[in-house]
Design an enzyme around this catalytic site. Sequence first.
Site, PDB file in Angstrom:
ATOM      1  N   TYR A  69       0.833  -1.214   0.000  1.00  0.00           N
ATOM      2  CA  TYR A  69       0.000   0.000   0.000  1.00  0.00           C
ATOM      3  C   TYR A  69       0.863   1.258   0.000  1.00  0.00           C
ATOM      4  CZ  TYR A  69      -4.384  -2.362  -0.086  1.00  0.00           C
ATOM      5  OH  TYR A  69      -5.437  -3.101  -0.517  1.00  0.00           O
ATOM      6  N   GLN A 103     -15.433   2.723  -7.215  1.00  0.00           N
ATOM      7  CA  GLN A 103     -14.691   1.593  -6.639  1.00  0.00           C
ATOM      8  C   GLN A 103     -13.235   1.988  -6.414  1.00  0.00           C
ATOM      9  OE1 GLN A 103     -15.927  -2.261  -8.907  1.00  0.00           O
ATOM     10  NE2 GLN A 103     -16.435  -0.539 -10.226  1.00  0.00           N
ATOM     11  N   HIS A 121     -15.052   1.094  -1.980  1.00  0.00           N
ATOM     12  CA  HIS A 121     -13.936   0.208  -1.608  1.00  0.00           C
ATOM     13  C   HIS A 121     -12.952   0.899  -0.668  1.00  0.00           C
ATOM     14  CE1 HIS A 121     -14.665  -2.584  -5.323  1.00  0.00           C
ATOM     15  NE2 HIS A 121     -15.556  -2.741  -4.369  1.00  0.00           N
ATOM     16  N   CYS A 129      -8.183   1.623  12.679  1.00  0.00           N
ATOM     17  CA  CYS A 129      -7.547   0.904  13.780  1.00  0.00           C
ATOM     18  C   CYS A 129      -8.163  -0.493  13.917  1.00  0.00           C
ATOM     19  CB  CYS A 129      -7.710   1.682  15.079  1.00  0.00           C
ATOM     20  SG  CYS A 129      -6.986   0.820  16.469  1.00  0.00           S
ATOM     21  N   CYS A 149      -2.067   2.917  16.257  1.00  0.00           N
ATOM     22  CA  CYS A 149      -3.133   3.869  16.564  1.00  0.00           C
ATOM     23  C   CYS A 149      -2.690   4.840  17.662  1.00  0.00           C
ATOM     24  CB  CYS A 149      -4.367   3.093  17.011  1.00  0.00           C
ATOM     25  SG  CYS A 149      -5.741   4.130  17.540  1.00  0.00           S
ATOM     26  N   CYS A 152      -5.139   3.992  20.896  1.00  0.00           N
ATOM     27  CA  CYS A 152      -5.103   2.751  21.693  1.00  0.00           C
ATOM     28  C   CYS A 152      -3.852   1.919  21.449  1.00  0.00           C
ATOM     29  CB  CYS A 152      -6.361   1.916  21.428  1.00  0.00           C
ATOM     30  SG  CYS A 152      -6.336   1.058  19.848  1.00  0.00           S
ATOM     31  N   GLY A 189     -15.451   2.799 -17.005  1.00  0.00           N
ATOM     32  CA  GLY A 189     -14.131   2.228 -16.730  1.00  0.00           C
ATOM     33  C   GLY A 189     -14.085   1.160 -15.666  1.00  0.00           C
TER      34      GLY A 189
HETATM   35  P1  OAD Z   1     -10.393  -3.397 -13.528  1.00  0.00           P
HETATM   36  O1  OAD Z   1      -8.919  -3.254 -13.614  1.00  0.00           O
HETATM   37  O2  OAD Z   1     -10.954  -4.742 -13.276  1.00  0.00           O
HETATM   38  O3  OAD Z   1     -11.064  -2.890 -14.891  1.00  0.00           O
HETATM   39  C1  OAD Z   1     -10.696  -1.681 -15.490  1.00  0.00           C
HETATM   40  C2  OAD Z   1     -11.638  -1.434 -16.662  1.00  0.00           C
HETATM   41  O4  OAD Z   1     -11.336  -0.169 -17.203  1.00  0.00           O
HETATM   42  C3  OAD Z   1     -11.505  -2.451 -17.803  1.00  0.00           C
HETATM   43  O5  OAD Z   1     -12.806  -2.861 -18.192  1.00  0.00           O
HETATM   44  C4  OAD Z   1     -10.829  -1.659 -18.924  1.00  0.00           C
HETATM   45  O6  OAD Z   1     -11.276  -2.064 -20.217  1.00  0.00           O
HETATM   46  C5  OAD Z   1     -11.281  -0.251 -18.618  1.00  0.00           C
HETATM   47  N1  OAD Z   1     -10.358   0.796 -19.053  1.00  0.00           N
HETATM   48  C6  OAD Z   1      -8.991   0.814 -19.017  1.00  0.00           C
HETATM   49  N2  OAD Z   1      -8.518   1.989 -19.414  1.00  0.00           N
HETATM   50  C7  OAD Z   1      -9.590   2.781 -19.709  1.00  0.00           C
HETATM   51  C8  OAD Z   1      -9.742   4.122 -20.162  1.00  0.00           C
HETATM   52  N3  OAD Z   1      -8.688   4.900 -20.385  1.00  0.00           N
HETATM   53  N4  OAD Z   1     -11.003   4.592 -20.351  1.00  0.00           N
HETATM   54  C9  OAD Z   1     -12.075   3.785 -20.118  1.00  0.00           C
HETATM   55  N5  OAD Z   1     -11.994   2.512 -19.693  1.00  0.00           N
HETATM   56  C10 OAD Z   1     -10.770   2.010 -19.489  1.00  0.00           C
HETATM   57  O7  OAD Z   1     -10.904  -2.327 -12.446  1.00  0.00           O
HETATM   58  P2  OAD Z   1     -12.272  -2.266 -11.625  1.00  0.00           P
HETATM   59  O8  OAD Z   1     -13.420  -2.709 -12.450  1.00  0.00           O
HETATM   60  O9  OAD Z   1     -12.325  -0.930 -11.008  1.00  0.00           O
HETATM   61  O10 OAD Z   1     -10.880  -3.735  -5.583  1.00  0.00           O
HETATM   62  O11 OAD Z   1     -11.975  -3.357 -10.511  1.00  0.00           O
HETATM   63  C11 OAD Z   1     -12.888  -3.520  -9.461  1.00  0.00           C
HETATM   64  C12 OAD Z   1     -12.165  -3.812  -8.174  1.00  0.00           C
HETATM   65  O12 OAD Z   1     -11.283  -4.918  -8.344  1.00  0.00           O
HETATM   66  C13 OAD Z   1     -11.247  -2.692  -7.701  1.00  0.00           C
HETATM   67  O13 OAD Z   1     -11.929  -1.689  -6.995  1.00  0.00           O
HETATM   68  C14 OAD Z   1     -10.266  -3.407  -6.834  1.00  0.00           C
HETATM   69  C15 OAD Z   1     -10.039  -4.639  -7.675  1.00  0.00           C
HETATM   70  O14 OAD Z   1      -9.611  -5.756  -6.997  1.00  0.00           O
HETATM   71  C16 OAD Z   1     -10.306  -3.344  -4.436  1.00  0.00           C
HETATM   72  O15 OAD Z   1      -9.275  -2.693  -4.374  1.00  0.00           O
HETATM   73  C17 OAD Z   1     -11.027  -3.744  -3.222  1.00  0.00           C
HETATM   74 ZN    ZN Z   2      -7.183   2.396  18.131  1.00  0.00          ZN
END
Ligand code: OAD
Ligand code: ZN
Length: 244
Positions: A69, A103, A121, A129, A149, A152, A189
Amino acid sequence: MAPGSDLGIVRRQLSAARSITVLTGAGISADSGVPTFRGTDGLWKNFRAEDLATPKAFERDPRLVWEWYNWRRELIATKQPNPAHKAIVELERRSPDFWLITQNVDGLHRDAGSQKVSEIHGNIWKVRCTGCGVVENNRDMPIAILPSCAHCGSLLRPHIVWFGESLFADDLDCCASALNRCDVLLVIGTSGVVYPAAGFASVAKEAGAFVAEINLDPTPQSALVDISLQGRAKDLVPLLLEPV
Ligand code: OAD
Ligand code: ZN
């Protein structure tokens, strides 16, 4: 622009709508240089989600998870909102009833100026914490590993919803309401494979909304939405705001 073109249809739907909801995923931030998760250069091609983004992974090796991270924080800190983020702020400003569901954890929507937003998300710039549950902003870079934290002394974790965890209850209520009352839902996206967000287009559709998708590629949602616009978010989203 021909009046019957797909772009023209979405524009007219937006300008006639009283209530607009927008759902975004990593693709909108790709245009700012933030890596997506899936696809050729996606994070999940080079890293295993099971090692980094689950409660078990954090229990097993909190140092590794925090280092990952921290790396992402350093990367995101160099990125700026792009014209698609800014167009969504303008849509919020123009609409009598608006809600943004993202997301993305990068905070770029808020940086752009979005206010009516659920970060379902979580947010990479917040910590929670593991002892007392307090959630705080934290922009340290690098973050102390392992961070503790101030109240605590327990271990802090990223305020992120990991695989196997539920969305925050307030966000779920807020999303359900926005999806059920909107006249138009824009889905921008997202690969549409991670639930519950992957089900949001069909919730809005069943509640009677016009649903448009903006994505570089077809997705599992493309068949169910009213219109699927293919291209980059930074190019297409600003065009949706032009006069009809
Ligand atoms: P993904 O990486 O799964 O999908 C990204 C999407 O964006 C794909 O469908 C691409 O085709 C599209 N894409 C890429 N570049 C683009 C652009 N310039 N313009 C438009 N579209 C574009 O990402 P998410 O769907 O956000 O979870 O993934 C969902 C979750 O899975 C995330 O929030 C994350 C991950 O694990 C957590 O972090 C909890
Ligand atoms: Zn705490």
